[in-house]
Design an enzyme around this catalytic site. Structure first.
Site, mmCIF file in Angstrom:
data_model
loop_
_atom_site.group_PDB
_atom_site.id
_atom_site.type_symbol
_atom_site.label_atom_id
_atom_site.label_comp_id
_atom_site.label_asym_id
_atom_site.label_seq_id
_atom_site.Cartn_x
_atom_site.Cartn_y
_atom_site.Cartn_z
ATOM 1 N N LYS A 1 103.115 -11.834 80.079
ATOM 2 C CA LYS A 1 104.492 -11.407 80.377
ATOM 3 C C LYS A 1 104.545 -10.015 81.019
ATOM 4 O O LYS A 1 105.407 -9.751 81.847
ATOM 5 C CB LYS A 1 105.347 -11.429 79.107
ATOM 6 N N ALA B 1 108.673 -3.743 66.443
ATOM 7 C CA ALA B 1 108.915 -2.884 67.613
ATOM 8 C C ALA B 1 107.876 -3.160 68.702
ATOM 9 O O ALA B 1 107.510 -2.269 69.461
ATOM 10 C CB ALA B 1 108.899 -1.417 67.199
ATOM 11 N N GLY B 2 107.426 -4.407 68.769
ATOM 12 C CA GLY B 2 106.505 -4.804 69.841
ATOM 13 C C GLY B 2 107.287 -5.403 70.996
ATOM 14 O O GLY B 2 108.503 -5.217 71.117
ATOM 15 N N GLY B 3 106.588 -6.159 71.834
ATOM 16 C CA GLY B 3 107.214 -6.744 73.019
ATOM 17 C C GLY B 3 108.338 -7.706 72.672
ATOM 18 O O GLY B 3 109.355 -7.769 73.366
HETATM 19 P P1 ATR Z 1 104.481 -8.516 70.510
HETATM 20 O O1 ATR Z 1 104.388 -7.699 71.758
HETATM 21 O O2 ATR Z 1 104.154 -9.952 70.714
HETATM 22 O O3 ATR Z 1 105.727 -8.304 69.745
HETATM 23 P P2 ATR Z 1 102.861 -6.556 69.217
HETATM 24 O O4 ATR Z 1 103.154 -5.540 70.242
HETATM 25 O O5 ATR Z 1 101.466 -6.686 68.702
HETATM 26 O O6 ATR Z 1 103.256 -8.011 69.642
HETATM 27 O O7 ATR Z 1 103.860 -6.266 68.016
HETATM 28 C C1 ATR Z 1 103.824 -7.027 66.880
HETATM 29 C C2 ATR Z 1 104.886 -6.485 65.906
HETATM 30 O O8 ATR Z 1 104.698 -7.096 64.651
HETATM 31 C C3 ATR Z 1 104.783 -4.996 65.675
HETATM 32 O O9 ATR Z 1 106.060 -4.500 65.399
HETATM 33 C C4 ATR Z 1 103.878 -4.929 64.438
HETATM 34 O O10 ATR Z 1 103.999 -3.764 63.682
HETATM 35 P P3 ATR Z 1 103.124 -2.458 64.093
HETATM 36 O O11 ATR Z 1 103.792 -1.877 65.298
HETATM 37 O O12 ATR Z 1 103.186 -1.591 62.907
HETATM 38 O O13 ATR Z 1 101.736 -2.967 64.389
HETATM 39 C C5 ATR Z 1 104.448 -6.088 63.653
HETATM 40 N N1 ATR Z 1 103.537 -6.645 62.641
HETATM 41 C C6 ATR Z 1 102.474 -7.415 62.861
HETATM 42 N N2 ATR Z 1 101.910 -7.776 61.692
HETATM 43 C C7 ATR Z 1 102.669 -7.215 60.707
HETATM 44 C C8 ATR Z 1 102.606 -7.217 59.284
HETATM 45 N N3 ATR Z 1 101.655 -7.876 58.620
HETATM 46 N N4 ATR Z 1 103.554 -6.533 58.597
HETATM 47 C C9 ATR Z 1 104.528 -5.869 59.252
HETATM 48 N N5 ATR Z 1 104.626 -5.825 60.606
HETATM 49 C C10 ATR Z 1 103.709 -6.489 61.323
#
Ligand code: ATR
Length: 271
Positions: free
Chosen positions: A66, A128-130
């Protein structure tokens, strides 16, 4: 020859998009063929140009491309530009137009299918990811009372607050900040569900009659939805409706026809 569309990703065999678009085409009588294209991880642009050369009119883009689709586009809609990610490409007049229909897909699922009007509501967006970045602008455009964003890594939530604060009432809060705050709509946009876990939030975040929404979907209810249910929430939804609604918006961009989403959602949910 039918007009050619595709979804491009890696992996791609699991994608429901060819099925959803085939149902839309059948329902609306549009002459569309929609296939799944596996792009090698190092050659997404080559796959796109190859598809254009073969007569492709548009493509959906899924993980992990993306961001690359955002870079490849020669023109971006505002929502794609804000999302910094593109899930819908349109090939037209030697241009590659990049759009992002994920956010409007979420909003349409919540407001039309689940009948929750987001105006004046308190929304909590977790992650707060994509995935989060893609839905913030369409959520703010519904004029909620407030959109609170929280994340395990607080800095990323704060960065999103800064990026979007000119569009509406958005605040970043750390996960330990919710001792006595509750929300009408709580959306899980983290990838925690993939690990069968969920973000560490207190039960009081769910207001009476709250909607708990997980943007992920799986055969079994996600860990977040199970937690919400155990916390007394009755209004629960996974992301199947969002998946179908974002596809419908792409179909509309390409064909200028709006398919009926409810029967398609019902069919996918029944299986
Ligand atoms: P995407 O771009 O697909 O959203 P990403 O940038 O890897 O993927 O973001 C994943 C999100 O899920 C992030 O907000 C991540 O939190 P962090 O920024 O602290 O890494 C969150 N996330 C993933 N696993 C998690 C978990 N076990 N508990 C809480 N938040 C989680």
């Amino acid at each position: 020859m039918l007009d050619q569309y595709a979804v491009i990703g890696n992996p791609i065999s699991h994608s429901q998009s060819p099925r959803i678009h085939a149902l839309f085409a059948q329902q609306t009588g549009q002459s569309v063929q929609y296939s799944a294209l596996l792009a090698p991880l190092d050659s997404f642009p080559i796959t796109v140009f190859d598809f254009i050369n073969k007569g492709g009119r548009g493509a959906n883009v899924t993980l992990p491309f993306k961001l690359q689709a955002h870079q490849l586009a020669t023109r971006l809609t505002e929502r794609a530009s804000c999302a910094q990610a593109v899930n819908t490409l349109t090939f037209e007049n030697n241009e590659i137009i990049g759009d992002n229909t994920d956010g409007i897909g979420l909003v349409n699922d919540i407001s039309r299918n689940l009948a929750v009007n987001l105006a004046s509501k308190r929304i909590l967006l977790i992650g707060a990811g994509g995935a989060s970045r893609g839905v913030i602008l369409p959520l703010l455009q519904q004029k909620p009372l407030l959109l609170t964003i929280t994340n395990r890594t607080f800095d990323k939530a704060e960065a999103l607050q800064q990026q979007f604060q000119s569009y509406g009432n958005i605040h970043a809060r750390s996960l330990d900040h919710f001792i006595d705050q509750s929300f009408d709509v709580v959306i899980n946009a983290t990838s925690a569900s993939l690990q069968n876990t969920f973000p560490d939030i207190p039960v009081n975040v769910f207001a009476v009659d709250a909607l708990a929404y997980d943007m992920m979907y799986s055969k079994e209810p996600t860990a977040f939805l199970k937690f919400a249910q155990q916390s007394g929430v009755n209004h629960l939804s996974d992301g199947i409706g969002m998946l179908v609604e974002q596809a419908a918006e792409s179909f509309y961009i390409w064909r200028n026809v709006r398919p009926e989403t409810k029967p398609v959602i019902a069919l996918l949910k029944s299986q």
